[in-house]
Write an enzyme that holds these catalytic residues in place. Structure first.
Site, PDB file in Angstrom:
ATOM      1  N   GLY A 174       1.814   2.556  10.782  1.00 22.09           N
ATOM      2  CA  GLY A 174       2.761   3.667  10.638  1.00 22.09           C
ATOM      3  C   GLY A 174       3.388   4.112  11.942  1.00 22.09           C
ATOM      4  O   GLY A 174       3.970   5.192  12.020  1.00 22.09           O
ATOM      5  N   GLU A 182      -5.882  -4.778  10.481  1.00 24.76           N
ATOM      6  CA  GLU A 182      -4.906  -3.708  10.698  1.00 24.76           C
ATOM      7  C   GLU A 182      -5.270  -2.933  11.953  1.00 24.76           C
ATOM      8  O   GLU A 182      -6.085  -1.995  11.898  1.00 24.76           O
ATOM      9  CB  GLU A 182      -4.892  -2.746   9.505  1.00 24.76           C
ATOM     10  N   SER A 215       2.947  -1.760  10.510  1.00 24.92           N
ATOM     11  CA  SER A 215       4.384  -1.750  10.816  1.00 24.92           C
ATOM     12  C   SER A 215       5.079  -3.086  10.556  1.00 24.92           C
ATOM     13  O   SER A 215       6.006  -3.468  11.280  1.00 24.92           O
ATOM     14  CB  SER A 215       4.628  -1.275  12.253  1.00 24.92           C
ATOM     15  N   GLU A 238      -7.021   4.965   7.460  1.00 26.21           N
ATOM     16  CA  GLU A 238      -6.777   6.356   7.061  1.00 26.21           C
ATOM     17  C   GLU A 238      -8.003   6.942   6.343  1.00 26.21           C
ATOM     18  O   GLU A 238      -8.096   8.153   6.180  1.00 26.21           O
ATOM     19  CB  GLU A 238      -5.490   6.438   6.220  1.00 26.21           C
ATOM     20  N   ASN A 277       0.865  -1.179   0.000  1.00 33.60           N
ATOM     21  CA  ASN A 277       0.000   0.000   0.000  1.00 33.60           C
ATOM     22  C   ASN A 277       0.904   1.232   0.000  1.00 33.60           C
ATOM     23  O   ASN A 277       1.450   1.607   1.031  1.00 33.60           O
ATOM     24  CB  ASN A 277      -0.892  -0.046   1.248  1.00 33.60           C
ATOM     25  N   HIS A 323      -9.674   1.189   4.781  1.00 36.39           N
ATOM     26  CA  HIS A 323      -8.407   1.475   5.452  1.00 36.39           C
ATOM     27  C   HIS A 323      -8.653   2.490   6.567  1.00 36.39           C
ATOM     28  O   HIS A 323      -9.471   3.393   6.413  1.00 36.39           O
ATOM     29  CB  HIS A 323      -7.387   2.006   4.445  1.00 36.39           C
ATOM     30  N   GLY A 366       2.724  -0.996   4.365  1.00 33.63           N
ATOM     31  CA  GLY A 366       2.748   0.412   4.000  1.00 33.63           C
ATOM     32  C   GLY A 366       4.173   0.875   3.760  1.00 33.63           C
ATOM     33  O   GLY A 366       4.769   0.617   2.706  1.00 33.63           O
ATOM     34  N   LYS A 388       0.162   4.304  -0.407  1.00 29.23           N
ATOM     35  CA  LYS A 388      -0.471   5.514   0.141  1.00 29.23           C
ATOM     36  C   LYS A 388      -0.225   6.697  -0.799  1.00 29.23           C
ATOM     37  O   LYS A 388      -0.186   6.517  -2.012  1.00 29.23           O
ATOM     38  CB  LYS A 388       0.005   5.744   1.576  1.00 29.23           C
TER      39      LYS A 388
END
Ligand code: PGA
Length: 261
Positions: A175, A169, A215, A99, A12, A97, A236, A14
């Site tokens: 992150g 997740e 992570s 985010e 991903n 997701h 990510g 991003k």
């Protein structure tokens, strides 16, 4: 990992990479990737999808989008439909997701609409679920993931289940450099699989790939992937470095004991 499920590793990206950077990244991944047993899909930003799909033509690596609209067409400024993605060579999309759920306020219900619409159009989907730290601390982690699953799968018939990969997740691990322990990940994945078994049937649930995300890097991937219900990862930050991403893909194959000399 379980022998009956093909491992899956997604990158991903991003909101990172220009087209040229993305093409260079996938070329480096293709030349180093030696794991045909693992399904690999990269998720570049929308403007690069077509270029990346072209760069990956004839390889075993797939391309996906980071989101997709719940609508078919019309006055929906800024949105991208499943048909447009398919037309650009994109076969997959991520939805749910954190985010977008937490960063942009997207609801469980909207995820359900997106999932149903995109599957109908013929995309394959990665559905993200996961709890915040507050929810985990309050002992509600499983309730939250089950609620997100129930809303996402509300209209999805049994025959489309095979086109969905679920990514667990935990929001606090994305992150942040903090990963769930392998045991916590396994427990969450098992509970997701049990939920799928009660919504569909246990045999179909056993076939669904459940990825861990948050992570993951080249040092912790093998430990996470050694758990029986962890079928790979959604990566990510570490997916932006070809060598590290390729090491994570390699971690889906259990190390064979070296032959005795
Ligand atoms: P991260 O992101 O690997 O950078 O934590 C994972 C994700 O958001 O899918």
């Amino acid at each position: 990992m379980h022998a009956m499920r093909r491992p899956f590793v997604g990158g991903n990206w991003k909101m990172n990479t220009t087209r040229a950077e993305g093409v260079a990244l996938v070329r480096a991944i293709v030349s180093a990737q030696r794991m045909p047993g693992c399904e690999v899909v990269v998720f570049p930003p929308f403007p690069s999808l077509h270029a990346i799909a072209e760069a990956l033509e004839g390889t075993s690596i797939g391309v996906g989008a980071q989101d997709v609209s719940a609508q078919r067409a019309g006055a929906f400024t800024g949105q991208v439909s499943a048909e447009m993605l398919l037309d650009s060579g994109t076969k997959w999309a991520i939805i749910g997701h954190s985010e977008r759920r937490h960063g942009l306020g997207e609801s469980d219900e909207l995820c359900g609409k997106k999932l149903n619409r995109a599957l109908e159009a013929g995309l394959r989907m990665v559905l993200c679920v996961g709890e915040t730290w507050e929810e985990r601390s309050a002992g509600r982690a499983h309730d939250v993931t089950h609620r997100q699953l129930a809303a996402a799968f509300v209209q999805v018939g049994f025959e489309r289940l095979a086109s969905v990969v679920v990514a667990y997740e935990p929001v606090w691990a994305i992150g942040t450099g903090k990963t769930a322990s392998a045991q916590d990940a396994q427990e969450a994945h098992r509970s997701i699989r049990k939920w799928l078994g009660s919504r569909y049937d246990s045999r179909s649930a056993e076939g669904v790939r459940i990825l861990y995300g948050g992570s993951v890097n080249a040092s912790n991937a093998a430990t996470l992937f050694s758990e029986p219900d962890v079928d790979g990862g959604l990566i990510g930050g570490a997916s932006l470095k070809a060598a590290e991403f390729v090491s994570i893909i390699a971690a889906t194959q259990p190390a064979r004991p070296s032959p005795k000399s």
